[in-house]
Design a protein around this motif. Structure first.
Motif, mmCIF file in Angstrom:
data_model
loop_
_atom_site.group_PDB
_atom_site.id
_atom_site.type_symbol
_atom_site.label_atom_id
_atom_site.label_comp_id
_atom_site.label_asym_id
_atom_site.label_seq_id
_atom_site.Cartn_x
_atom_site.Cartn_y
_atom_site.Cartn_z
ATOM 1 N N HIS A 100 2.860 -16.208 -15.091
ATOM 2 C CA HIS A 100 2.970 -16.571 -13.514
ATOM 3 C C HIS A 100 4.249 -16.731 -13.051
ATOM 4 N N LEU A 101 5.169 -16.768 -14.230
ATOM 5 C CA LEU A 101 6.658 -16.791 -13.342
ATOM 6 C C LEU A 101 7.310 -15.224 -13.553
ATOM 7 N N SER A 102 6.723 -14.452 -14.212
ATOM 8 C CA SER A 102 7.107 -13.070 -14.394
ATOM 9 C C SER A 102 6.665 -12.228 -13.087
ATOM 10 N N PHE A 103 5.591 -12.461 -12.773
ATOM 11 C CA PHE A 103 4.827 -11.648 -11.770
ATOM 12 C C PHE A 103 3.837 -12.165 -11.003
ATOM 13 N N ARG A 104 3.511 -11.562 -9.597
ATOM 14 C CA ARG A 104 2.770 -12.370 -8.536
ATOM 15 C C ARG A 104 1.931 -11.275 -7.969
ATOM 16 N N PRO A 105 0.735 -11.403 -7.732
ATOM 17 C CA PRO A 105 0.045 -10.382 -7.036
ATOM 18 C C PRO A 105 0.587 -9.984 -5.882
ATOM 19 N N GLY A 106 0.455 -8.298 -5.865
ATOM 20 C CA GLY A 106 1.296 -8.010 -4.646
ATOM 21 C C GLY A 106 2.552 -7.227 -5.070
ATOM 22 N N ASP A 107 3.158 -7.731 -6.040
ATOM 23 C CA ASP A 107 4.515 -7.392 -6.492
ATOM 24 C C ASP A 107 4.518 -5.912 -6.777
ATOM 25 N N ILE A 108 5.628 -5.155 -6.428
ATOM 26 C CA ILE A 108 5.570 -3.666 -6.883
ATOM 27 C C ILE A 108 6.627 -3.852 -8.015
ATOM 28 N N VAL A 109 6.035 -3.053 -9.207
ATOM 29 C CA VAL A 109 6.843 -3.179 -10.558
ATOM 30 C C VAL A 109 6.747 -1.908 -11.135
ATOM 31 N N LYS A 110 8.280 -1.694 -11.838
ATOM 32 C CA LYS A 110 8.716 -0.713 -12.422
ATOM 33 C C LYS A 110 8.391 -0.802 -13.702
ATOM 34 N N ALA A 111 7.492 0.287 -14.642
ATOM 35 C CA ALA A 111 7.040 -0.199 -15.927
ATOM 36 C C ALA A 111 6.977 0.974 -16.606
ATOM 37 N N LEU A 112 6.872 0.951 -17.985
ATOM 38 C CA LEU A 112 6.857 2.114 -18.877
ATOM 39 C C LEU A 112 5.433 2.167 -19.567
ATOM 40 N N VAL A 113 4.807 3.346 -19.816
ATOM 41 C CA VAL A 113 3.336 3.321 -20.047
ATOM 42 C C VAL A 113 3.599 3.593 -21.629
ATOM 43 N N LEU A 114 3.021 2.298 -22.125
ATOM 44 C CA LEU A 114 3.080 2.335 -23.866
ATOM 45 C C LEU A 114 1.790 3.388 -24.295
ATOM 46 N N SER A 115 0.705 3.044 -23.943
ATOM 47 C CA SER A 115 -0.512 3.718 -24.630
ATOM 48 C C SER A 115 -1.759 3.536 -23.574
ATOM 49 N N LEU A 116 -2.634 4.334 -23.697
ATOM 50 C CA LEU A 116 -3.847 4.194 -23.080
ATOM 51 C C LEU A 116 -4.587 3.074 -23.783
#
Length: 196
Positions: free
Chosen positions: A126-142
């Motif tokens: 809850h201190l890392s992300f909030r709903p509505g945030d736009i985040v750049k992430a790496l895909v680890l796996s399906l």
């Protein structure tokens, strides 16, 4: 141009659609650093605010895209919008894979252990992300149930755009904090390092 009329200007993901002070992002658009960008390929379209709206900005959106979109794959960098934050993970809708927009609905989850590289046991979702945030992430796996496992454990990954409670585009002030330029309120985030 008439109300809601399509512009003939064709745009692709990552192209600038306008300034956040003049336009709100609509479908196929997102905001980073007070600039509205296209997240889809298609035609730029301006929708004027209703006459009774307190927000006088027009909405800019991207419409009429027909091409098949990108599909996330392990190792690809994605842009996602956080939809829900829970104790052990956050779920998000994948909007872009690299510079290309997705056409189908892809869901991703960022697990607690994949938020950052250090002090993993101290991560508070809850201190890392909030709903509505736009985040750049790496895909680890399906992962399971068609949800991709995503990571923000590198410095350049994390929240790239967040809206404050006052509706302003928040400014990163450190790798763990963002500040509302209107109210000065500081919120905790797992912020993506810009540049460098």
């Amino acid at each position: 141009m008439k109300e809601g009329e399509k512009d003939t200007e064709f745009v692709t993901p990552g192209e600038v659609l306008g300034n956040f002070s003049d336009f709100k992002p609509g479908r196929g658009a997102y905001v980073t650093d007070n600039t509205v960008y296209a997240s889809l390929s298609g035609f730029r379209r301006i929708i004027h605010p209703p006459s009774d709206s307190s927000d006088l900005r027009s909405t800019v959106e991207v419409t009429g895209h027909k091409a098949h979109g990108a599909v996330p794959a392990p190792g690809s960098i994605v842009i996602v919008r956080v939809t829900k934050v829970m104790t052990k993970m956050a779920s998000a809708d994948i909007m872009c894979v690299g510079p290309k927009s997705v056409k189908e609905k892809f869901t991703g989850i960022i697990r607690q252990q994949d938020v950052r590289a250090t002090e993993i046991d101290k991560v508070d979702m809850h201190l890392s992300f909030r709903p509505g945030d736009i985040v750049k992430a790496l895909v680890l796996s399906l992962g399971d149930a068609r949800a991709y496992h995503l990571s923000t454990a590198k410095n350049e990954l994390g929240v790239v755009s967040a809206e404050s409670t006052a509706g302003a585009e928040m400014v990163p002030i450190s790798w763990t904090e963002m500040q509302c330029p209107v109210t000065g309120q500081i919120q905790q985030r797992k912020v993506a390092k810009v540049g460098g």
